[in-house]
Design a protein around this motif. Structure first.
Motif, PDB file in Angstrom:
ATOM      1  N   GLN A 166       0.832  -1.194   0.000  1.00 31.50           N
ATOM      2  CA  GLN A 166       0.000   0.000   0.000  1.00 31.50           C
ATOM      3  C   GLN A 166       0.875   1.255   0.000  1.00 31.50           C
ATOM      4  OE1 GLN A 166      -2.217  -1.579   3.341  1.00 31.50           O
ATOM      5  NE2 GLN A 166      -4.089  -1.262   2.189  1.00 31.50           N
ATOM      6  N   THR A 167       0.400   2.265  -0.699  1.00 31.32           N
ATOM      7  CA  THR A 167       1.077   3.553  -0.731  1.00 31.32           C
ATOM      8  C   THR A 167       0.424   4.450   0.305  1.00 31.32           C
ATOM      9  OG1 THR A 167       1.601   3.334  -3.071  1.00 31.32           O
ATOM     10  CG2 THR A 167       1.583   5.573  -2.166  1.00 31.32           C
ATOM     11  N   ILE A 168       1.244   5.105   1.092  1.00 30.79           N
ATOM     12  CA  ILE A 168       0.725   6.009   2.116  1.00 30.79           C
ATOM     13  C   ILE A 168       1.243   7.406   1.828  1.00 30.79           C
ATOM     14  CG2 ILE A 168       0.704   6.566   4.571  1.00 30.79           C
ATOM     15  CD1 ILE A 168       0.986   3.509   5.035  1.00 30.79           C
ATOM     16  N   ILE A 169       0.309   8.324   1.698  1.00 30.43           N
ATOM     17  CA  ILE A 169       0.639   9.734   1.503  1.00 30.43           C
ATOM     18  C   ILE A 169       0.233  10.445   2.786  1.00 30.43           C
ATOM     19  CG2 ILE A 169       0.169  11.816   0.174  1.00 30.43           C
ATOM     20  CD1 ILE A 169      -0.574   9.923  -2.175  1.00 30.43           C
ATOM     21  N   ALA A 170       1.211  11.056   3.440  1.00 31.13           N
ATOM     22  CA  ALA A 170       0.938  11.707   4.725  1.00 31.13           C
ATOM     23  C   ALA A 170       1.384  13.161   4.686  1.00 31.13           C
ATOM     24  CB  ALA A 170       1.663  10.973   5.848  1.00 31.13           C
ATOM     25  N   VAL A 171       0.538  14.015   5.178  1.00 29.84           N
ATOM     26  CA  VAL A 171       0.880  15.420   5.383  1.00 29.84           C
ATOM     27  C   VAL A 171       1.235  15.537   6.855  1.00 29.84           C
ATOM     28  CG1 VAL A 171       0.024  17.785   5.385  1.00 29.84           C
ATOM     29  CG2 VAL A 171      -0.708  16.190   3.601  1.00 29.84           C
ATOM     30  N   THR A 172       2.413  16.098   7.147  1.00 30.52           N
ATOM     31  CA  THR A 172       2.832  16.159   8.545  1.00 30.52           C
ATOM     32  C   THR A 172       3.745  17.340   8.814  1.00 30.52           C
ATOM     33  OG1 THR A 172       3.819  14.876  10.345  1.00 30.52           O
ATOM     34  CG2 THR A 172       4.840  14.637   8.185  1.00 30.52           C
ATOM     35  N   HIS A 173       3.722  17.774  10.061  1.00 29.04           N
ATOM     36  CA  HIS A 173       4.691  18.750  10.563  1.00 29.04           C
ATOM     37  C   HIS A 173       5.714  18.050  11.457  1.00 29.04           C
ATOM     38  CE1 HIS A 173       1.419  21.568   9.509  1.00 29.04           C
ATOM     39  NE2 HIS A 173       2.427  22.355   9.210  1.00 29.04           N
ATOM     40  N   ASP A 174       5.557  16.744  11.617  1.00 30.31           N
ATOM     41  CA  ASP A 174       6.438  15.936  12.461  1.00 30.31           C
ATOM     42  C   ASP A 174       7.735  15.677  11.686  1.00 30.31           C
ATOM     43  OD1 ASP A 174       7.769  13.816  13.765  1.00 30.31           O
ATOM     44  OD2 ASP A 174       5.886  12.864  14.388  1.00 30.31           O
ATOM     45  N   GLU A 175       8.786  16.401  12.049  1.00 30.60           N
ATOM     46  CA  GLU A 175      10.043  16.327  11.297  1.00 30.60           C
ATOM     47  C   GLU A 175      10.660  14.936  11.327  1.00 30.60           C
ATOM     48  OE1 GLU A 175      12.798  19.509  11.981  1.00 30.60           O
ATOM     49  OE2 GLU A 175      11.169  20.961  12.105  1.00 30.60           O
ATOM     50  N   GLU A 176      10.570  14.241  12.458  1.00 29.92           N
ATOM     51  CA  GLU A 176      11.123  12.896  12.541  1.00 29.92           C
ATOM     52  C   GLU A 176      10.351  11.936  11.640  1.00 29.92           C
ATOM     53  OE1 GLU A 176      12.289   9.425  15.748  1.00 29.92           O
ATOM     54  OE2 GLU A 176      11.704  11.398  16.474  1.00 29.92           O
ATOM     55  N   PHE A 177       9.035  12.047  11.624  1.00 29.38           N
ATOM     56  CA  PHE A 177       8.192  11.226  10.753  1.00 29.38           C
ATOM     57  C   PHE A 177       8.604  11.451   9.298  1.00 29.38           C
ATOM     58  CE2 PHE A 177       4.525  10.186   8.227  1.00 29.38           C
ATOM     59  CZ  PHE A 177       3.887   9.154   8.883  1.00 29.38           C
ATOM     60  N   ALA A 178       8.732  12.714   8.910  1.00 31.30           N
ATOM     61  CA  ALA A 178       9.109  13.042   7.530  1.00 31.30           C
ATOM     62  C   ALA A 178      10.524  12.554   7.208  1.00 31.30           C
ATOM     63  CB  ALA A 178       9.006  14.552   7.299  1.00 31.30           C
ATOM     64  N   ARG A 179      11.453  12.772   8.108  1.00 31.63           N
ATOM     65  CA  ARG A 179      12.850  12.395   7.893  1.00 31.63           C
ATOM     66  C   ARG A 179      12.997  10.885   7.671  1.00 31.63           C
ATOM     67  NH1 ARG A 179      14.723  15.420  11.508  1.00 31.63           N
ATOM     68  NH2 ARG A 179      14.303  14.071  13.275  1.00 31.63           N
TER      69      ARG A 179
END
Length: 117
Positions: free
Chosen positions: A90-103
């Motif tokens: 599955q492809t997950i597209i997430a919008v986040t301000h969580d820098e660790e999550f994004a990194r």
């Protein structure tokens, strides 16, 4: 179970089995019959993920999936997403301000003021 009931693709019994299966993946099978108000924020977030998974979508879109979670529950959600992409494709597209999550994500597109950086 509601998204699967609305889709109408499976019998009620199959939907219940699928719901328990998704909750099992997320470590919540034993919490299935509890009211949402009795679950922690992290558990509620994982129930929302189970709800999103019940119809086996190819793409899951999330807005701030870890926004209201502590670091421990954020890590659980992130690890769950990683497992889903690896195990079920599955492809997950997430919008986040969580820098660790994004990194730690596979691919990051950074935007500011509507512009891709």
């Amino acid at each position: 179970m509601i998204p699967a009931l609305k889709l109408g693709k499976y019998s009620s019994k199959e939907i219940e089995e699928r719901a328990y299966q998704k909750l099992e993946i997320l470590g919540l099978r034993d919490q299935a019959l509890k009211p949402a108000s009795k679950l922690s924020g992290g558990q509620q977030q994982r129930v929302a993920i189970a709800r999103a998974l019940i119809n086996d979508p190819h793409i899951i879109m999330c807005d701030e999936p870890t926004g209201n979670l502590d670091s421990k529950n954020s890590a659980i959600v992130f690890d769950t997403f990683k497992d889903l992409t690896r195990s079920f494709g599955q492809t997950i597209i997430a919008v986040t301000h969580d820098e660790e999550f994004a990194r730690n994500s596979d691919r990051v597109i950074e935007m500011r003021d509507g512009e891709i950086l």
